[in-house]
Design a protein around this motif. Structure first.
Motif, PDB file in Angstrom:
ATOM      1  N   ALA A   1       0.825  -1.210   0.000  1.00 14.56           N
ATOM      2  CA  ALA A   1       0.000   0.000   0.000  1.00 14.56           C
ATOM      3  C   ALA A   1       0.857   1.257   0.000  1.00 14.56           C
ATOM      4  CB  ALA A   1      -0.931  -0.008   1.211  1.00 14.56           C
ATOM      5  N   LEU A   2       1.938   1.238   0.750  1.00 17.66           N
ATOM      6  CA  LEU A   2       2.834   2.398   0.820  1.00 17.66           C
ATOM      7  C   LEU A   2       3.460   2.680  -0.548  1.00 17.66           C
ATOM      8  CD1 LEU A   2       4.196   4.477   2.761  1.00 17.66           C
ATOM      9  CD2 LEU A   2       6.070   2.831   2.983  1.00 17.66           C
ATOM     10  N   HIS A   3       3.722   1.624  -1.281  1.00 21.67           N
ATOM     11  CA  HIS A   3       4.375   1.754  -2.596  1.00 21.67           C
ATOM     12  C   HIS A   3       3.485   2.469  -3.607  1.00 21.67           C
ATOM     13  CE1 HIS A   3       5.553   0.242  -6.655  1.00 21.67           C
ATOM     14  NE2 HIS A   3       6.753   0.561  -6.205  1.00 21.67           N
ATOM     15  N   ASP A   4       2.171   2.290  -3.489  1.00 24.47           N
ATOM     16  CA  ASP A   4       1.249   2.831  -4.489  1.00 24.47           C
ATOM     17  C   ASP A   4       0.748   4.215  -4.068  1.00 24.47           C
ATOM     18  OD1 ASP A   4      -0.486   3.255  -6.545  1.00 24.47           O
ATOM     19  OD2 ASP A   4      -1.711   1.471  -6.211  1.00 24.47           O
ATOM     20  N   GLN A   5       1.608   5.213  -4.171  1.00 25.07           N
ATOM     21  CA  GLN A   5       1.217   6.566  -3.784  1.00 25.07           C
ATOM     22  C   GLN A   5       0.268   7.208  -4.791  1.00 25.07           C
ATOM     23  OE1 GLN A   5       1.856   8.318  -0.817  1.00 25.07           O
ATOM     24  NE2 GLN A   5       2.353   6.195  -0.254  1.00 25.07           N
ATOM     25  N   GLY A   6       0.235   6.692  -6.012  1.00 24.01           N
ATOM     26  CA  GLY A   6      -0.735   7.183  -6.984  1.00 24.01           C
ATOM     27  C   GLY A   6      -2.157   6.942  -6.509  1.00 24.01           C
TER      28      GLY A   6
END
Length: 364
Positions: free
Chosen positions: A267-272
């Motif tokens: 979840a942290l990786h997908d800032q988009g």
């Protein structure tokens, strides 16, 4: 059987109120549908990357989770450009509140907080035998001047929920910065920023940069809100490494489960996805605020995914019977107040229709 006596600090505590499930409400009020807008969950769910990460993690459920939460801590350290030793990952950020009071509050100690704010601050202070010094809000916002005036030799920590739950308001950056600088260094300042990612205001203090010079500052954030992982319970605190070490002494060994760790890292990786959720929420906040203004219904300006509404007519008690589940939270000086989580446009239009209907019934 004789009643087994609990310790005195527990006897005065009221359990956290949990509402009925949508299924129970449908049956009770004979409803076809219920809109659950009470718990500040992200109506848009979570990143698509989360499902894949959980699927992979399912292959190793027979192992205990990583007690050091090493992967997620590395991801957080890289995201914030802060050393890993300043992070404590937890079973929701609420766990860190409990660990802080367990480690630092002794009987007779005091903790200062707003009178209307996240109730678990007070609960955990009381459990440890401390005293919760509560300060009334001022126009729905923390009154930092009065909170500062309550500091004495017994003060051990100060809680500031920014944005505040349940009012959704923020403390201005200049005022909060001055407060943090002025509080004595032997008092912990706990900034609960659970709704940080929703904030749109330019007058919000970016607190992370203060950590280097203020070792008594603790910042709490969570994956339960905008990241959409409320069901997995992952939060984290950013603080001086010495405080992290003390909290490790009192935390459970495997406090964050295996699936939660994998999901949070994804979840942290997908800032988009996070930016998209924030933008949608801002549009819905503008929509709901305008509709409430049109109905001449009062509310506090919110920097979160919920809005604190107060009506001149008692309508909150009838919202559930009309299929709208909100959290009724009384605030002195504001008649019939309740907190409503923002939903999709369809949810929000339906909620406004229910409020309008009830207002018209009361006005007749």
């Amino acid at each position: 059987m004789a009643r087994i006596q609990t310790k005195s600090s527990v006897e005065k505590i009221v359990s956290y109120p949990l509402g009925s499930s949508p299924e129970e409400l449908k049956e009770k009020f004979n409803l076809m549908a219920v809109r659950k807008m009470s718990d500040n969950e992200n109506v848009y769910g979570c990143s698509p990357e989360v499902e894949n990460s959980i699927s992979k993690a399912m292959n190793s459920l027979y192992f205990y989770p990583d007690g050091t939460v090493s992967l997620l801590k590395r991801k957080l350290a890289g995201f914030y450009n802060i050393n890993q030793d300043k992070f404590l990952v937890s079973n929701g950020s609420e766990e860190i509140i409990r660990l802080l009071t367990r480690a630092y509050i002794s009987p007779g100690d005091e903790a200062i907080m707003a009178q209307i704010t996240f109730p678990r601050y007070e609960t955990n202070v009381l459990i440890e035998g401390g005293s919760a010094i509560t300060v009334p809000l001022q126009n729905g916002t923390h009154n930092l001047n009065t909170m500062y005036a309550q500091i004495n030799k017994k003060t051990k920590m100060i809680f500031i929920c920014n944005p505040n739950n349940p009012t959704g308001t923020i403390v201005g950056k200049t005022e909060l910065l001055q407060f943090i600088k002025t509080v004595p260094s032997n008092i912990l300042i706990i900034l609960d920023e659970a709704y940080y990612e929703y904030v749109q205001s330019a007058d919000y203090l970016e607190s992370i940069s203060l950590l280097e010079k203020k070792p008594n500052l603790i910042i709490l954030r969570t994956f339960s809100k905008i990241y959409g992982l409320a069901g997995l319970r992952v939060g984290y605190g950013i603080m001086d490494s010495e405080i992290v070490n003390e909290l490790h002494k009192v935390k459970d060994v495997f406090n964050v489960n295996h699936l939660a760790q994998a999901a949070a890292a994804a979840a942290l990786h997908d800032q988009g996805f996070i930016r998209e959720c924030a933008e949608k929420n801002a549009k819905e906040m503008e929509f709901v605020s305008q509709k409430l203004n049109d109905l001449q219904v009062g509310f506090f300006p919110s920097q979160t995914n919920f809005i604190y509404i107060f009506s001149q007519y008692p309508i909150a008690e009838n919202l559930i019977a009309n299929g709208l589940v909100v959290r009724q939270l009384k605030l002195e000086g504001y008649l019939d107040a309740f907190r409503m989580t923002l939903g999709t446009r369809e949810d929000n239009e339906a909620a406004i229709d229910v409020i309008n209907k009830l207002l018209n019934e009361k006005a007749v």
